[in-house]
Design an enzyme around this catalytic site. Sequence first.
Site, mmCIF file in Angstrom:
data_model
loop_
_atom_site.group_PDB
_atom_site.id
_atom_site.type_symbol
_atom_site.label_atom_id
_atom_site.label_comp_id
_atom_site.label_asym_id
_atom_site.label_seq_id
_atom_site.Cartn_x
_atom_site.Cartn_y
_atom_site.Cartn_z
ATOM 1 N N ASN A 190 101.603 -31.079 37.957
ATOM 2 C CA ASN A 190 100.702 -32.139 37.501
ATOM 3 C C ASN A 190 101.564 -33.148 36.747
ATOM 4 O O ASN A 190 102.032 -32.881 35.635
ATOM 5 C CB ASN A 190 99.625 -31.532 36.596
ATOM 6 C CG ASN A 190 98.477 -32.490 36.346
ATOM 7 O OD1 ASN A 190 98.574 -33.671 36.677
ATOM 8 N ND2 ASN A 190 97.395 -31.989 35.759
ATOM 9 N N LYS B 47 126.046 -19.351 57.250
ATOM 10 C CA LYS B 47 126.516 -20.604 56.637
ATOM 11 C C LYS B 47 125.289 -21.383 56.178
ATOM 12 O O LYS B 47 124.383 -21.645 56.970
ATOM 13 C CB LYS B 47 127.318 -21.409 57.660
ATOM 14 C CG LYS B 47 128.178 -22.484 57.061
ATOM 15 C CD LYS B 47 129.380 -21.940 56.278
ATOM 16 C CE LYS B 47 130.672 -21.962 57.063
ATOM 17 N NZ LYS B 47 131.742 -21.196 56.416
ATOM 18 N N THR C 161 130.708 -16.701 59.512
ATOM 19 C CA THR C 161 129.802 -17.784 59.116
ATOM 20 C C THR C 161 130.308 -19.106 59.689
ATOM 21 O O THR C 161 129.531 -20.000 60.020
ATOM 22 C CB THR C 161 129.678 -17.890 57.578
ATOM 23 O OG1 THR C 161 130.938 -18.267 57.031
ATOM 24 C CG2 THR C 161 129.194 -16.595 56.966
ATOM 25 N N ASP C 162 131.618 -19.198 59.840
ATOM 26 C CA ASP C 162 132.189 -20.420 60.426
ATOM 27 C C ASP C 162 131.668 -20.628 61.853
ATOM 28 O O ASP C 162 131.416 -21.760 62.274
ATOM 29 C CB ASP C 162 133.722 -20.299 60.420
ATOM 30 C CG ASP C 162 134.382 -21.604 60.804
ATOM 31 O OD1 ASP C 162 134.208 -22.581 60.050
ATOM 32 O OD2 ASP C 162 135.027 -21.651 61.868
ATOM 33 N N HIS D 33 101.869 -35.599 34.549
ATOM 34 C CA HIS D 33 100.970 -36.142 33.536
ATOM 35 C C HIS D 33 101.279 -37.598 33.208
ATOM 36 O O HIS D 33 102.443 -37.982 33.046
ATOM 37 C CB HIS D 33 101.065 -35.325 32.243
ATOM 38 C CG HIS D 33 100.715 -33.887 32.434
ATOM 39 N ND1 HIS D 33 99.472 -33.467 32.847
ATOM 40 C CD2 HIS D 33 101.443 -32.756 32.268
ATOM 41 C CE1 HIS D 33 99.454 -32.150 32.918
ATOM 42 N NE2 HIS D 33 100.634 -31.689 32.578
ATOM 43 N N ARG E 52 91.138 -40.407 34.777
ATOM 44 C CA ARG E 52 92.574 -40.268 34.504
ATOM 45 C C ARG E 52 93.375 -40.521 35.774
ATOM 46 O O ARG E 52 92.819 -40.582 36.875
ATOM 47 C CB ARG E 52 92.884 -38.864 33.965
ATOM 48 C CG ARG E 52 92.663 -37.773 34.991
ATOM 49 C CD ARG E 52 93.126 -36.400 34.508
ATOM 50 N NE ARG E 52 92.972 -35.417 35.587
ATOM 51 C CZ ARG E 52 93.403 -34.165 35.539
ATOM 52 N NH1 ARG E 52 93.987 -33.702 34.455
ATOM 53 N NH2 ARG E 52 93.236 -33.356 36.567
ATOM 54 N N PHE F 149 89.057 -34.468 34.122
ATOM 55 C CA PHE F 149 89.321 -33.071 33.756
ATOM 56 C C PHE F 149 88.562 -32.804 32.470
ATOM 57 O O PHE F 149 88.932 -33.265 31.400
ATOM 58 C CB PHE F 149 90.826 -32.809 33.575
ATOM 59 C CG PHE F 149 91.132 -31.354 33.346
ATOM 60 C CD1 PHE F 149 90.856 -30.404 34.327
ATOM 61 C CD2 PHE F 149 91.676 -30.918 32.142
ATOM 62 C CE1 PHE F 149 91.116 -29.048 34.126
ATOM 63 C CE2 PHE F 149 91.944 -29.571 31.921
ATOM 64 C CZ PHE F 149 91.666 -28.639 32.914
ATOM 65 N N GLN G 256 93.437 -28.271 40.761
ATOM 66 C CA GLN G 256 93.156 -27.064 41.540
ATOM 67 C C GLN G 256 92.177 -27.376 42.671
ATOM 68 O O GLN G 256 92.339 -26.928 43.809
ATOM 69 C CB GLN G 256 92.554 -25.970 40.636
ATOM 70 C CG GLN G 256 93.527 -25.328 39.664
ATOM 71 C CD GLN G 256 93.638 -26.035 38.317
ATOM 72 O OE1 GLN G 256 93.470 -27.256 38.203
ATOM 73 N NE2 GLN G 256 93.932 -25.262 37.279
HETATM 74 O O1 LIG Z 1 93.801 -30.659 36.859
HETATM 75 C C1 LIG Z 1 94.110 -30.028 35.827
HETATM 76 N N1 LIG Z 1 94.059 -28.671 35.839
HETATM 77 C C2 LIG Z 1 94.370 -27.920 34.744
HETATM 78 O O2 LIG Z 1 94.297 -26.662 34.786
HETATM 79 C C3 LIG Z 1 94.790 -28.624 33.593
HETATM 80 N N2 LIG Z 1 95.184 -28.195 32.341
HETATM 81 C C4 LIG Z 1 95.480 -29.323 31.629
HETATM 82 O O3 LIG Z 1 95.897 -29.317 30.436
HETATM 83 N N3 LIG Z 1 95.275 -30.447 32.376
HETATM 84 C C5 LIG Z 1 94.839 -30.023 33.591
HETATM 85 N N4 LIG Z 1 94.507 -30.709 34.724
#
Ligand SMILES: O=c1[nH]c(=O)c2[nH]c(=O)[nH]c2[nH]1
Length: 309
Positions: free
Chosen positions: A256, A20, A65-66, A258, A182, A165, A230
């Site tokens: 990410n 369940k 499952t009950d 954005h 950013r 970045f 990353q």
């Molecule tokens: O931290 C980031 N890693 C990426 O691999 C990446 N690629 C991207 O367009 N912006 C970012 N920002």
Amino acid sequence: MTDTSRPARPVMLGQNQYGKAENRVVRITRDGDTHHIKDLNVSVALSGDMDEVHYSGSNAHVLPTDTTKNTVYAFAKEHGIASAEQFGIRLARHFVTSQDAITTARIRVEEYAWERIETPGTDEHSFVRRGQETRLAQITYDGSSWEVVSGLKDLTVMNSTNSEFRGFVKDEYTTLPEAHDRILATEVAARWRFNWTDDAQQAPDWDESYAQVKKHLLLAFAETYSLSLQQTLYAMGARIVDHRDEIDEVRFSLPNKHHFLVDLKPFGLTNDTADGAVYFAADRPYGLIEATVLRNGCQARIPVDLTNL
Ligand SMILES: O=c1[nH]c(=O)c2[nH]c(=O)[nH]c2[nH]1
């Protein structure tokens, strides 16, 4: 299990499991006038000697499952819920040890956190659902060894500076400008695997471990001057593995989120990060940064695709 009494078949049953899913269980504990709440979503998946129910429809090995649902609720009442992990362990052990046909039980738990509503007099029994993360746990037991993977999802974090970045590869399709300052925002989904596998070992304090992992993850996010998401991801995982001996592996899936500076020039306005800016918070598409961070010498066992866990 191979069935030698049956003729060879042109079609064979492959991996299967049943149970369940999504049993919503809320357990209130009373300590005088002060109440405590545990709110879980528990999914049970059992597997073992289940050929016959698929091939012939015989239910002789099938615990309904009950029943698995009832067990979740009964155990919550009878034993309480000390932690998501401990509750999952109790359930998994029960299904594997009480049913001959069941060799593996996988229990998934999502936990929703509640906070007390602070009022001048009576704040003992009113709660508000915390808007932060959902806690997760998956417990697998095969009758002799345990695998406990805990985690969280929907933990949204943001750094409004200390993120760059730049220096990335540029080809004929690259339009992204280099960013020197950013916003870095993500909604953390993470899973971490404990090295506790056997009953003879002392089990970790699951709640303490969870709180510490979350703390280290957040501190690493806040304290890392980020050159990429990353790098931030790796810093979060490394800090957890460094500080928590009970954990060998952490996997992250980080969208990410954005934030693009809005072009306000048509309105005669400058808009740059230096003096407080306006951003368009885009929801899609989004970069998706995923990786496993491992204790040296340990094997990666958390699935690459976290939606499969
Ligand atoms: O931290 C980031 N890693 C990426 O691999 C990446 N690629 C991207 O367009 N912006 C970012 N920002």
